[in-house]
Write an enzyme that holds these catalytic residues in place. Structure first.
Site, PDB file in Angstrom:
ATOM      1  N   ASP A  40       0.853  -1.102   0.185  1.00  0.00           N
ATOM      2  CA  ASP A  40       0.173   0.077   0.073  1.00  0.00           C
ATOM      3  C   ASP A  40       0.799   1.244  -0.148  1.00  0.00           C
ATOM      4  O   ASP A  40       0.531   2.405  -0.197  1.00  0.00           O
ATOM      5  CB  ASP A  40      -1.091   0.070   1.271  1.00  0.00           C
ATOM      6  CG  ASP A  40      -0.412  -0.138   2.325  1.00  0.00           C
ATOM      7  OD1 ASP A  40       0.777  -0.295   2.494  1.00  0.00           O
ATOM      8  OD2 ASP A  40      -1.113   0.165   3.536  1.00  0.00           O
TER       9      ASP A  40
ATOM     10  N   ASP B 178      -1.128  -5.990  -0.485  1.00  0.00           N
ATOM     11  CA  ASP B 178      -1.448  -5.362   0.901  1.00  0.00           C
ATOM     12  C   ASP B 178      -3.009  -5.265   1.193  1.00  0.00           C
ATOM     13  O   ASP B 178      -3.390  -4.499   0.131  1.00  0.00           O
ATOM     14  CB  ASP B 178      -0.319  -4.111   1.053  1.00  0.00           C
ATOM     15  CG  ASP B 178       0.331  -3.837   2.147  1.00  0.00           C
ATOM     16  OD1 ASP B 178       0.118  -4.660   3.166  1.00  0.00           O
ATOM     17  OD2 ASP B 178       1.332  -2.988   2.076  1.00  0.00           O
TER      18      ASP B 178
ATOM     19  N   GLU C  74       8.872  -4.339  10.719  1.00  0.00           N
ATOM     20  CA  GLU C  74       9.334  -2.877   9.948  1.00  0.00           C
ATOM     21  C   GLU C  74       9.793  -2.158  11.294  1.00  0.00           C
ATOM     22  O   GLU C  74       9.079  -2.076  12.132  1.00  0.00           O
ATOM     23  CB  GLU C  74       8.169  -2.410   9.152  1.00  0.00           C
ATOM     24  CG  GLU C  74       8.442  -0.937   8.807  1.00  0.00           C
ATOM     25  CD  GLU C  74       7.674  -0.270   7.514  1.00  0.00           C
ATOM     26  OE1 GLU C  74       6.647  -1.125   7.250  1.00  0.00           O
ATOM     27  OE2 GLU C  74       7.887   0.806   7.336  1.00  0.00           O
TER      28      GLU C  74
HETATM   29  O1  KIV Z   1       3.594  -1.182   1.659  1.00  0.00           O
HETATM   30  C1  KIV Z   1       4.719  -1.480   1.404  1.00  0.00           C
HETATM   31  O2  KIV Z   1       5.449  -1.466   0.872  1.00  0.00           O
HETATM   32  C2  KIV Z   1       5.087  -2.292   2.690  1.00  0.00           C
HETATM   33  C3  KIV Z   1       6.656  -2.929   2.726  1.00  0.00           C
HETATM   34  C4  KIV Z   1       7.304  -1.726   3.120  1.00  0.00           C
HETATM   35  C5  KIV Z   1       6.677  -3.932   3.759  1.00  0.00           C
HETATM   36  O3  KIV Z   1       4.240  -2.876   3.572  1.00  0.00           O
END
Ligand code: KIV
Length: 300
Positions: free
Chosen positions: A53, A92, A191
């Site tokens: 996302d 996501d 993260e």
């Molecule tokens: O949205 C994204 O790119 C992520 C990564 C940073 C793990 O969740």
């Protein structure tokens, strides 16, 4: 290794990731948001291709991940799907797509599988997501967790801050990791947490951990593709390593095109289509006749 040999190697699945963890073989993950980036990332042999996302920020120009919608995510997921053959494709779940109710969340996750062709979804949160993770697994949808600095909690965290720095916070993170592991996630993204905490989680859980700003002891690493290519228009975070300068590459190419058009250097004769010889000869005769008639009229 050539592109052909990567693409003929077995498809990456949840099993591959668990096996890699057991063999202590690093897992690679990158984001992709469109067909060309998906092709390049997949053909380079990256294991997990995440339509994050983060696309809200790096592709759509928002200042957080919160505004991106299911429909916008799906639009990108479908483009990425067409470019990915070998890696595992993960989407996501955007903010608001699973926080309202489990039914809503299940419907949205199923849309990612059915309409987007993903092999797993990813969602943010620890203990509080356990029941929803069970529901997703009941619906045969593999799920990745995401704990630590979870960008969808930016307002409750009071900004994008490294998490897990106090004893209480570390204990909570461990509880979160163990809870989603027991619930059956097929992997978890860690993260923005101290490397020592990421190392403890990685040693504790069965699921492979994939770190971003979580140090080298995770089972794998992920970065946002725009970060590694210098396409974010912002100073990079501490954990970002730049592997290329796409901003300079694109900007130089665009300026060179503008210069060539304005100076008449583009297009050259070799970059133009030509009539076949006979048609050209006929046209030249017609043009010559017209000129001849024109100049007789001028004399009169
Ligand atoms: O949205 C994204 O790119 C992520 C990564 C940073 C793990 O969740």
């Amino acid at each position: 290794m050539s592109v052909t040999s990567i693409n003929s190697s077995p498809k990456i699945t949840t099993t591959t990731l668990f096996e890699k963890k057991q063999r202590r073989e690093p897992i690679t993950s990158l984001t992709a948001y469109d067909y060309p980036s998906a092709r390049l990332v997949d053909e380079a042999g990256i294991d997990v291709i995440l339509v994050g996302d983060s696309l809200a920020m790096v592709m759509l120009g928002y200042d957080s991940t919160m505004p991106v919608t299911m429909d916008e995510m799906l639009h990108h997921v479908r483009a990425v799907r067409r470019g990915v053959k070998h890696g595992m494709l993960v989407a996501d779940m955007p903010y608001g797509s699973y926080q309202v109710s489990h039914e809503d969340g299940l419907r949205n996750a199923a849309r990612f599988v059915k309409e987007g062709g993903v092999e797993a979804v990813k969602l943010e949160g620890g203990e509080k997501r356990v029941e929803f993770i069970h529901r997703l697994r009941d619906a045969e949808i593999p799920v990745f967790g995401h704990i630590g600095l979870t960008p969808q909690s930016v307002h409750t965290m009071g900004g994008y801050k490294v998490q897990g720095k106090t004893l209480n916070a570390i204990e909570q993170l461990m509880r979160d990791a163990v809870a989603i592991d027991r619930a059956g996630v097929c992997g978890m993204y860690l993260e923005g947490i101290p490397r020592e905490v990421a190392a403890m989680i990685t040693a504790e859980v069965k699921a492979p951990t994939i770190g971003i700003g979580a140090g080298p002891d995770c089972d794998g690493q992920v970065l946002v593709i725009h970060d590694i290519l210098n396409l974010t228009f912002a100073p990079p975070a501490k954990f970002v390593r730049r592997y290329g300068d796409a901003a300079a590459l694109i900007s130089d190419a665009v300026k060179a095109f503008k210069h060539d058009v304005e100076s008449g250097a583009y297009p050259a004769d070799e970059e133009s289509y030509h009539l076949p010889k006979e048609a050209r000869a006929t046209i030249e005769t017609v043009v010559e006749r017209k000129h001849a008639v024109g100049s007789r009229r001028e004399v009169v």
